[in-house]
Scaffold this motif. Structure first.
Motif, PDB file in Angstrom:
ATOM      1  N   ALA A 292      34.696  42.357  35.988  1.00 35.54           N
ATOM      2  CA  ALA A 292      35.535  43.501  36.356  1.00 35.54           C
ATOM      3  C   ALA A 292      34.971  44.248  37.559  1.00 35.54           C
ATOM      4  CB  ALA A 292      35.657  44.443  35.160  1.00 35.54           C
ATOM      5  N   VAL A 293      33.684  44.564  37.508  1.00 35.90           N
ATOM      6  CA  VAL A 293      33.070  45.324  38.605  1.00 35.90           C
ATOM      7  C   VAL A 293      33.131  44.532  39.911  1.00 35.90           C
ATOM      8  CG1 VAL A 293      30.893  46.283  39.461  1.00 35.90           C
ATOM      9  CG2 VAL A 293      31.579  46.685  37.090  1.00 35.90           C
ATOM     10  N   GLN A 294      32.865  43.233  39.833  1.00 34.53           N
ATOM     11  CA  GLN A 294      32.878  42.427  41.051  1.00 34.53           C
ATOM     12  C   GLN A 294      34.296  42.242  41.587  1.00 34.53           C
ATOM     13  OE1 GLN A 294      29.073  39.649  41.238  1.00 34.53           O
ATOM     14  NE2 GLN A 294      30.196  39.284  39.353  1.00 34.53           N
ATOM     15  N   SER A 295      35.301  42.242  40.714  1.00 35.66           N
ATOM     16  CA  SER A 295      36.691  42.228  41.189  1.00 35.66           C
ATOM     17  C   SER A 295      36.971  43.473  42.010  1.00 35.66           C
ATOM     18  CB  SER A 295      37.655  42.152  40.001  1.00 35.66           C
ATOM     19  OG  SER A 295      37.525  40.938  39.304  1.00 35.66           O
ATOM     20  N   LYS A 296      36.511  44.618  41.509  1.00 34.99           N
ATOM     21  CA  LYS A 296      36.662  45.874  42.245  1.00 34.99           C
ATOM     22  C   LYS A 296      35.948  45.811  43.589  1.00 34.99           C
ATOM     23  CE  LYS A 296      38.933  49.589  40.882  1.00 34.99           C
ATOM     24  NZ  LYS A 296      39.832  50.306  41.832  1.00 34.99           N
ATOM     25  N   MET A 297      34.740  45.258  43.582  1.00 37.79           N
ATOM     26  CA  MET A 297      33.943  45.181  44.798  1.00 37.79           C
ATOM     27  C   MET A 297      34.569  44.266  45.850  1.00 37.79           C
ATOM     28  SD  MET A 297      30.075  44.963  43.271  1.00 37.79           S
ATOM     29  CE  MET A 297      29.176  46.447  42.788  1.00 37.79           C
ATOM     30  N   LEU A 298      35.393  43.307  45.380  1.00 37.84           N
ATOM     31  CA  LEU A 298      36.084  42.420  46.313  1.00 37.84           C
ATOM     32  C   LEU A 298      37.406  43.007  46.812  1.00 37.84           C
ATOM     33  CD1 LEU A 298      35.488  38.966  44.580  1.00 37.84           C
ATOM     34  CD2 LEU A 298      34.518  39.729  46.765  1.00 37.84           C
ATOM     35  N   GLY A 299      37.777  44.169  46.267  1.00 29.88           N
ATOM     36  CA  GLY A 299      38.958  44.848  46.784  1.00 29.88           C
ATOM     37  C   GLY A 299      40.137  44.936  45.853  1.00 29.88           C
ATOM     38  N   ALA A 300      39.996  44.501  44.596  1.00 30.84           N
ATOM     39  CA  ALA A 300      41.092  44.666  43.640  1.00 30.84           C
ATOM     40  C   ALA A 300      41.388  46.151  43.466  1.00 30.84           C
ATOM     41  CB  ALA A 300      40.722  44.037  42.302  1.00 30.84           C
ATOM     42  N   GLN A 301      42.683  46.473  43.370  1.00 29.58           N
ATOM     43  CA  GLN A 301      43.063  47.887  43.296  1.00 29.58           C
ATOM     44  C   GLN A 301      42.963  48.434  41.887  1.00 29.58           C
ATOM     45  OE1 GLN A 301      46.557  49.138  45.576  1.00 29.58           O
ATOM     46  NE2 GLN A 301      47.257  50.268  43.784  1.00 29.58           N
ATOM     47  N   ASP A 302      43.553  47.723  40.928  1.00 25.47           N
ATOM     48  CA  ASP A 302      43.549  48.162  39.537  1.00 25.47           C
ATOM     49  C   ASP A 302      42.838  47.117  38.683  1.00 25.47           C
ATOM     50  OD1 ASP A 302      45.182  50.461  40.058  1.00 25.47           O
ATOM     51  OD2 ASP A 302      46.901  49.112  40.169  1.00 25.47           O
ATOM     52  N   VAL A 303      41.770  47.505  38.036  1.00 29.01           N
ATOM     53  CA  VAL A 303      41.014  46.585  37.183  1.00 29.01           C
ATOM     54  C   VAL A 303      40.853  47.216  35.806  1.00 29.01           C
ATOM     55  CG1 VAL A 303      38.870  45.286  36.855  1.00 29.01           C
ATOM     56  CG2 VAL A 303      39.762  45.648  39.167  1.00 29.01           C
ATOM     57  N   THR A 304      41.239  46.455  34.784  1.00 31.00           N
ATOM     58  CA  THR A 304      41.137  46.938  33.412  1.00 31.00           C
ATOM     59  C   THR A 304      40.361  45.936  32.572  1.00 31.00           C
ATOM     60  OG1 THR A 304      43.306  48.002  33.582  1.00 31.00           O
ATOM     61  CG2 THR A 304      42.429  47.664  31.368  1.00 31.00           C
TER      62      THR A 304
END
Length: 446
Positions: A292-304
């Motif tokens: 999840a955190v790495q998805s955010k770090m790659l630029g994902a807008q909404d991560v749950t």
């Protein structure tokens, strides 16, 4: 590439290369000499120290911190490595906040523990940066041991066995060693190729022959290993990912979180790694948080992160949960996946709201949906080969020293029934099994 966080679908280059580089920088930058001395000075050097008792590898923490405080970081590193040869990586990834630091007297009294993990990194990094290996091999015993799996348990066992004078052959299914440390840990926890540098450093002991692209069960059998070696240690980890058991989990855009993390760890350019705009991670452990955190770090807008039980049952530590939410990840508790939505491609996930009564998970009757164009499964892994050994609760059954149901075969780490699925625990199990193997081969075992 012209992409932005608002682009639908799974695409690469959502944010700039500079932003990605900044996001994936070292989670805990190393202490400098002055910071280390200040941190070490806070230690009370407790007799019967609770921190040492809480450490799965039983490192003499007060001793190594005193050695740092007196300016002998090299001696501190040796104190650490005597118990934990992968002390450098464990200093980076070990959940110290729920182990040694949680029981630190400073934490109990003041809510601010001694920085044990960062001090351990300070000492071990110093020695490794000098290229020094603090141990030498004993006289050759003429005995040979096979180690299957070049992860934390296997590497720990291999090093201890080699140090004791045995010849060791390590077989691993992947093209390089490190196991979980190389392929399964968030990139921001282990930067600058540290996992491979640690493997190279460990191999300086000598007497260890690494054999890659060798998977147990695919041309490599226990019978072959037993015929070639005097003992066998299995540290094969958990190779399979549990099924989601939800309708539609085969849709495009659904993948295993462990594969995503491995791909990310091996990528030369993270801006080329595709990620969704709206990401849902199903699971409650460290792998779920890392994905999840790495998805955010790659630029994902909404991560749950969606977890089927309540917060108190979540496998990821409080520190990891706070880390996730501080990066903008939403954690949805009591959410059981029912159906992956979409016509071919994922558009969302339907969940049933749950409640826990007496440890039993029951649906409340309420359902809800979370939109997603990418879904990661992080719901635990399973043993892919039992090699004919006794298995209990999905893991190879072992005793306290790692002995399996078959004479001459030991096991440790995630594949074995011994303990928690932690890097530091795997290291301890590999080390202890190696000592029992040694005693057995030298005629000292029971």
């Amino acid at each position: 590439m012209g992409n932005s966080p608002h682009t639908d679908g799974i695409v690469a280059g959502r944010i700039s290369a500079d932003a990605v580089a900044d996001n994936f920088s070292d989670l805990h930058p190393p202490l400098d000499d002055h910071e280390a001395l200040v941190a070490a000075d806070r230690c009370y050097f407790c007799y019967d120290a609770p921190c040492q008792t809480a450490c799965p590898t039983s490192i003499d923490i007060p001793l190594f911190i005193r050695q740092i405080a007196t300016g002998t970081a090299e001696s501190a590193a040796e104190t650490i490595f005597e118990q934990n040869i992968l002390g450098g990586m464990c200093a980076r990834v070990c959940p110290t906040e729920t182990l040694c630091e949680e029981v630190c007297v400073r934490e109990v009294a003041e809510g601010k523990p001694v920085l044990i993990g960062q001090l351990q990194r300070y000492a071990t990094d110093k020695v490794m940066a000098q290229g020094k290996h603090p141990f030498t091999r004993a006289t050759a015993t003429g005995k040979s041991v096979a180690v299957v799996g070049a992860g934390p348990a296997g590497l720990s066992a291999a090093h201890r066995l080699a140090m004791l004078g045995h010849e060791v052959e390590v077989y691993d299914a992947r093209p390089k060693g490190g196991g979980l440390n190389e392929f399964g840990i968030a990139a921001y926890k282990s930067v600058d190729g540290f996992a491979q540098a640690e493997v190279d450093w460990l191999l300086q002991i000598g007497g260890i022959d690494m054999k890659y692209d060798q998977r147990l069960g695919e041309g490599l059998t226990l019978e072959y290993l037993q015929g070639r070696h005097d003992a066998v240690f299995l540290g094969v980890g958990l190779g399979g990912v549990n099924a989601l058991r939800a309708e539609g989990e085969d849709k495009e855009g659904v993948r295993d979180a462990v594969d995503f993390i491995a791909e990310l760890r091996q990528a030369d350019d993270l801006t080329t790694l595709p990620v969704g705009r709206r990401v849902v991670v199903i699971g409650g452990g460290m792998t779920a948080i890392d994905a999840a955190v790495q998805s955010k770090m790659l630029g994902a807008q909404d991560v749950t992160v969606a977890y089927r039980r309540d917060k108190s049952a979540m496998g990821a530590s409080e520190f990891e949960q706070v880390l996730a939410t501080s990066h903008g990840v939403r954690i949805e508790f009591n959410a059981q996946p029912v159906r992956v939505l979409g016509n071919g491609k994922v558009t969302g996930v339907e969940f049933a709201r749950t409640t826990s009564t007496g440890g039993e998970l029951t649906p409340t009757g309420e359902t809800f949906e979370i939109p997603a164009d990418q879904v990661f499964k992080a719901i635990g892994q399973t043993l892919t080969t039992d090699a004919g050994l006794t298995v209990e609760r999905g893991k190879i059954a072992v005793n306290e020293t790692g002995r399996t149901s078959v004479l001459g075969i030991w096991a440790g780490g995630d594949c074995a029934s011994g303990g928690d699925d932690l890097t530091v625990t795997a290291v301890a199990e590999g080390r202890d099994a190696a000592m029992d193997i040694h005693a057995t081969l030298m005629g000292e075992g029971a």
